[in-house]
Design a protein around this motif. Structure first.
Motif, PDB file in Angstrom:
ATOM      1  N   HIS A  49       5.199  11.025   2.874  1.00  0.00           N
ATOM      2  CA  HIS A  49       5.699  11.322   1.528  1.00  0.00           C
ATOM      3  C   HIS A  49       7.220  11.167   1.470  1.00  0.00           C
ATOM      4  N   VAL A  50       7.899  11.512   2.550  1.00  0.00           N
ATOM      5  CA  VAL A  50       9.369  11.309   2.582  1.00  0.00           C
ATOM      6  C   VAL A  50       9.664   9.812   2.471  1.00  0.00           C
ATOM      7  N   ARG A  51       8.952   9.022   3.250  1.00  0.00           N
ATOM      8  CA  ARG A  51       9.172   7.561   3.226  1.00  0.00           C
ATOM      9  C   ARG A  51       8.841   6.977   1.855  1.00  0.00           C
ATOM     10  N   GLU A  52       7.831   7.533   1.218  1.00  0.00           N
ATOM     11  CA  GLU A  52       7.406   7.006  -0.088  1.00  0.00           C
ATOM     12  C   GLU A  52       8.157   7.676  -1.241  1.00  0.00           C
ATOM     13  N   GLY A  53       9.173   8.492  -0.906  1.00  0.00           N
ATOM     14  CA  GLY A  53      10.058   9.057  -1.928  1.00  0.00           C
ATOM     15  C   GLY A  53       9.501  10.256  -2.678  1.00  0.00           C
ATOM     16  N   LEU A  54       8.459  10.901  -2.128  1.00  0.00           N
ATOM     17  CA  LEU A  54       7.828  12.012  -2.838  1.00  0.00           C
ATOM     18  C   LEU A  54       8.313  13.384  -2.366  1.00  0.00           C
ATOM     19  N   ALA A  83       9.805  18.397   3.870  1.00  0.00           N
ATOM     20  CA  ALA A  83       8.759  18.027   4.840  1.00  0.00           C
ATOM     21  C   ALA A  83       8.840  18.932   6.063  1.00  0.00           C
ATOM     22  N   LEU A  84      10.048  19.160   6.562  1.00  0.00           N
ATOM     23  CA  LEU A  84      10.195  19.995   7.765  1.00  0.00           C
ATOM     24  C   LEU A  84       9.712  21.418   7.513  1.00  0.00           C
ATOM     25  N   GLN A  85       9.959  21.921   6.319  1.00  0.00           N
ATOM     26  CA  GLN A  85       9.491  23.278   5.983  1.00  0.00           C
ATOM     27  C   GLN A  85       7.962  23.320   5.998  1.00  0.00           C
ATOM     28  N   LEU A  86       7.332  22.305   5.395  1.00  0.00           N
ATOM     29  CA  LEU A  86       5.864  22.259   5.384  1.00  0.00           C
ATOM     30  C   LEU A  86       5.307  22.145   6.800  1.00  0.00           C
ATOM     31  N   ILE A  87       5.975  21.332   7.613  1.00  0.00           N
ATOM     32  CA  ILE A  87       5.517  21.144   8.995  1.00  0.00           C
ATOM     33  C   ILE A  87       5.614  22.470   9.759  1.00  0.00           C
ATOM     34  N   GLN A  88       6.748  23.138   9.607  1.00  0.00           N
ATOM     35  CA  GLN A  88       6.937  24.424  10.298  1.00  0.00           C
ATOM     36  C   GLN A  88       5.880  25.447   9.857  1.00  0.00           C
ATOM     37  N   ASP A  89       5.608  25.493   8.555  1.00  0.00           N
ATOM     38  CA  ASP A  89       4.705  26.522   8.021  1.00  0.00           C
ATOM     39  C   ASP A  89       3.234  26.222   8.267  1.00  0.00           C
ATOM     40  N   ARG A  90       2.852  24.944   8.309  1.00  0.00           N
ATOM     41  CA  ARG A  90       1.405  24.663   8.254  1.00  0.00           C
ATOM     42  C   ARG A  90       0.841  23.752   9.339  1.00  0.00           C
ATOM     43  N   ASP A  91       1.696  22.986  10.030  1.00  0.00           N
ATOM     44  CA  ASP A  91       1.110  21.949  10.899  1.00  0.00           C
ATOM     45  C   ASP A  91       0.301  22.537  12.053  1.00  0.00           C
ATOM     46  N   TYR A  92       0.627  23.763  12.469  1.00  0.00           N
ATOM     47  CA  TYR A  92      -0.064  24.350  13.626  1.00  0.00           C
ATOM     48  C   TYR A  92      -1.444  24.899  13.261  1.00  0.00           C
ATOM     49  N   ILE A  93      -1.718  25.042  11.975  1.00  0.00           N
ATOM     50  CA  ILE A  93      -2.919  25.783  11.553  1.00  0.00           C
ATOM     51  C   ILE A  93      -4.187  24.936  11.688  1.00  0.00           C
ATOM     52  N   LEU A  94      -5.178  25.526  12.357  1.00  0.00           N
ATOM     53  CA  LEU A  94      -6.508  24.910  12.426  1.00  0.00           C
ATOM     54  C   LEU A  94      -7.384  25.608  11.386  1.00  0.00           C
ATOM     55  N   ASP A  95      -7.922  24.863  10.462  1.00  0.00           N
ATOM     56  CA  ASP A  95      -8.745  25.454   9.409  1.00  0.00           C
ATOM     57  C   ASP A  95      -9.972  26.139  10.022  1.00  0.00           C
ATOM     58  N   VAL A 119      -0.224  17.536   8.749  1.00  0.00           N
ATOM     59  CA  VAL A 119       0.886  17.892   7.855  1.00  0.00           C
ATOM     60  C   VAL A 119       2.079  16.991   8.144  1.00  0.00           C
ATOM     61  N   SER A 120       2.382  16.776   9.439  1.00  0.00           N
ATOM     62  CA  SER A 120       3.485  15.878   9.796  1.00  0.00           C
ATOM     63  C   SER A 120       3.212  14.468   9.294  1.00  0.00           C
ATOM     64  N   ASP A 121       2.001  13.987   9.558  1.00  0.00           N
ATOM     65  CA  ASP A 121       1.679  12.609   9.161  1.00  0.00           C
ATOM     66  C   ASP A 121       1.886  12.405   7.661  1.00  0.00           C
ATOM     67  N   ILE A 122       1.340  13.316   6.874  1.00  0.00           N
ATOM     68  CA  ILE A 122       1.376  13.119   5.414  1.00  0.00           C
ATOM     69  C   ILE A 122       2.745  13.481   4.844  1.00  0.00           C
ATOM     70  N   ALA A 123       3.319  14.581   5.302  1.00  0.00           N
ATOM     71  CA  ALA A 123       4.620  14.995   4.741  1.00  0.00           C
ATOM     72  C   ALA A 123       5.684  13.935   5.031  1.00  0.00           C
ATOM     73  N   TYR A 126       0.804  -1.222   0.000  1.00  0.00           N
ATOM     74  CA  TYR A 126       0.000   0.000   0.000  1.00  0.00           C
ATOM     75  C   TYR A 126       0.840   1.276   0.000  1.00  0.00           C
ATOM     76  N   SER A 127       0.485   2.237  -0.844  1.00  0.00           N
ATOM     77  CA  SER A 127       1.023   3.598  -0.701  1.00  0.00           C
ATOM     78  C   SER A 127      -0.096   4.575  -1.019  1.00  0.00           C
ATOM     79  N   ILE A 128       0.037   5.788  -0.499  1.00  0.00           N
ATOM     80  CA  ILE A 128      -0.995   6.816  -0.716  1.00  0.00           C
ATOM     81  C   ILE A 128      -1.165   7.051  -2.213  1.00  0.00           C
ATOM     82  N   ALA A 129      -0.037   7.141  -2.944  1.00  0.00           N
ATOM     83  CA  ALA A 129      -0.089   7.454  -4.377  1.00  0.00           C
ATOM     84  C   ALA A 129      -0.817   6.356  -5.156  1.00  0.00           C
TER      85      ALA A 129
END
Ligand SMILES: [Zn+2]
Length: 336
Positions: free
Chosen positions: A268-273, A279-291, A261-265, A205-208
């Motif tokens: 994606h690192v593990r799945e080579g995407l 991933a760390l940049q995305l986590i820093q920028d977005r993981d704290y945000i509540l829609d 964001v952490s879970d998916i990013a 199984y992979s997300i992609a």
């Protein structure tokens, strides 16, 4: 200085997710993706063919498939019907009480129509759902703990009632997210007469992969209707059925310092995407945000105020991991 540790390979925060195993600074999810290369999936697929030959139902249905209507649901049904010639799977869902998205409504309808099969949608009373969600939210900032249990129990109980001896679920999340070392085929809910099988343990199984198969079968993500650009995520195709579901996912952030964001990013690192740095940049920028739309729908459904919501979150916020920025948002200390 912050004492927050992250996985050397994928960048996922270590030591906070309940049950997450690690070894020499590497999370078990990263170790498991290596372990997957040693699993003989062809043998598992042959095993499943044999299993179908030998299992005899008392029902006109071949099996139950526990579905939400999302990408994994489409993938499971496609695999069973296309790869194994299963003709009559019965779809079973537990539905939540939040406002559905247009894509969610379409997908739930599509999965039954596209494959030409029956679908039971089990809805708890509005009051019971809301009482349970509020108790989970207040008690340990885990609003849908009860509902998530029902998403496993309802297909299982309906299978028993219809005399169907096999239930299929998607991924084995304990393995994919690193709280188990073995990719077990059977879910622990299984008993002598009714087996619950993770189809995500029969295929690598992979997300992609899952998304590609789902799209072939007509699955639509949120971009299709241009209805809502979600914040606090990095994709628009997972857990998209109802708007406030994102709150449930976000609630891990105040307690554990990570959410979607952490879970998916990191996946994606593990799945080579993605690279770990991306991933760390995305986590820093977005993981704290509540829609904000998700929060509004959550408060409206449970009939609580914004202030009440914020007070409950504050009670559970873990300041060993977090600080408050100038906009009153909880942020991770290691990104300060
Ligand atoms: Zn890792």
């Amino acid at each position: 200085m912050s004492t927050i540790r992250i996985c050397k390979k994928c960048g996922f925060i270590l030591g906070t997710r309940p049950g997450l195993l690690e070894q020499d600074g590497i999370c078990q999810a990263c170790l498991n993706i290596e372990e997957k290369k040693n699993i003989d999936f062809t043998a598992r697929q042959q095993w499943l063919s044999q299993y179908f030959k030998e299992s005899h139902n008392k029902s006109k249905y071949d099996c139950v498939v526990g579905v939400s209507g999302g990408k994994d649901s489409h993938m499971i049904v496609y695999r069973l019907m296309h790869d194994y010639g299963i003709k009559r799977p019965l779809l079973v869902s537990a539905v939540d009480e939040f406002t559905m998205t247009e894509a969610g409504k379409y997908n739930r309808d599509n999965i039954s129509r596209h494959f030409g099969i029956d679908h039971i949608q089990f809805r708890y009373s509005h009051d019971e759902f809301c009482e349970q969600a509020l108790a989970g939210f207040k008690g340990d900032l885990h609003p849908l703990r009860w509902f998530e249990e029902q998403c496993y129990k309802v297909p299982f109980e309906i299978a028993k009632n219809f005399g169907i001896n096999t239930v299929f679920m998607g991924e084995n999340s304990a393995f994919e997210y690193g709280s188990a070392k073995q990719l077990d085929i059977f879910c622990p809910l299984s008993d002598e007469e009714t087996k619950v099988i993770f189809l995500g343990a029969i295929y690598p199984y992979s997300i992609a992969d899952s998304l590609a198969i789902a799209k072939q079968c007509g699955f639509r993500d949120l971009t299709y209707y241009n209805e809502w650009y979600r914040q606090g995520t990095i994709e628009q195709y997972a857990q998209i059925d109802s708007i406030a579901y994102l709150v449930h996912i976000w609630c891990k952030f105040p307690k554990f310092g990570f959410q979607r964001v952490s879970d998916i990013a990191c996946r994606h690192v593990r799945e080579g995407l993605l690279t770990k740095e991306q991933a760390l940049q995305l986590i820093q920028d977005r993981d704290y945000i509540l829609d904000p739309a998700a929060k509004a729908d959550f408060c409206r459904t449970l009939e609580i105020s914004n202030q009440y919501f914020d007070d409950i979150v504050e009670k559970h916020a873990n300041y060993n991991l977090l600080y408050k920025d100038c906009n009153n948002n909880l942020r991770r200390l290691d990104f300060k």
